[in-house]
Design a protein around this motif. Structure first.
Motif, PDB file in Angstrom:
ATOM      1  N   TYR A  60       0.823  -1.206   0.000  1.00  0.00           N
ATOM      2  CA  TYR A  60       0.000   0.000   0.000  1.00  0.00           C
ATOM      3  C   TYR A  60       0.862   1.263   0.000  1.00  0.00           C
ATOM      4  N   ALA A  61       1.948   1.254   0.730  1.00  0.00           N
ATOM      5  CA  ALA A  61       2.860   2.401   0.720  1.00  0.00           C
ATOM      6  C   ALA A  61       3.472   2.577  -0.673  1.00  0.00           C
ATOM      7  N   SER A  64       0.793   4.014  -3.018  1.00  0.00           N
ATOM      8  CA  SER A  64       0.589   5.450  -2.813  1.00  0.00           C
ATOM      9  C   SER A  64       1.770   6.264  -3.347  1.00  0.00           C
ATOM     10  N   ALA A  67       1.322   6.460  -7.109  1.00  0.00           N
ATOM     11  CA  ALA A  67       0.255   7.399  -7.470  1.00  0.00           C
ATOM     12  C   ALA A  67       0.711   8.844  -7.307  1.00  0.00           C
ATOM     13  N   VAL A  68       1.393   9.141  -6.214  1.00  0.00           N
ATOM     14  CA  VAL A  68       1.877  10.507  -5.988  1.00  0.00           C
ATOM     15  C   VAL A  68       2.922  10.874  -7.025  1.00  0.00           C
TER      16      VAL A  68
END
Length: 91
Positions: A60-61, A64, A67-68
C-alpha cells in the motif's frame, strides 16, 4: 557555432534565465530517480517480509508512492509545457 546562428548558452546563464522552471525540472528528476530505483529492485525488500501484514502495508505504501509520483510528474510536465509553449515577448 556562433557563425551558424546557433548560440551556445552556458549552464549558469540558462539557470538564471529559467529560474522559475527549476522546481518543475527538479520534481521530474526526482520522479525519474524514484522510477529508476524501483525498476532496479527497490521493491525487493518486500520479499523478506516477516508477516503478510508487513507485506500488505509495504504494498500500500508503494502504491501510494507510485500514485503521488504520477501526479507530480503530470503537474510538472503541464507546468513546463505551458511555460515553454507560450509566445515569448521580445525584450
Amino acid at each position: 557555432m556562433a557563425l551558424m546562428g546557433i548560440e551556445t548558452v552556458r549552464p549558469a546563464q540558462w539557470i538564471r534565465d529559467n529560474r522559475s522552471a527549476l522546481p518543475s525540472i527538479i520534481a521530474l528528476a526526482l520522479v525519474a530517480a524514484f522510477w529508476v530505483v524501483g525498476a532496479i529492485g527497490g521493491i525487493g525488500f518486500l520479499a523478506e517480509a516477516s508477516s503478510p501484514m508487513t507485506m500488505l502495508v509495504g504494498l500500500y505504501a508503494g502504491l501510494s508512492a507510485v500514485a503521488v509520483s504520477i501526479i507530480v510528474a503530470i503537474l510538472a510536465l503541464n507546468d513546463l509545457a505551458g511555460r515553454y509553449t507560450r509566445p515569448r515577448t521580445r525584450r
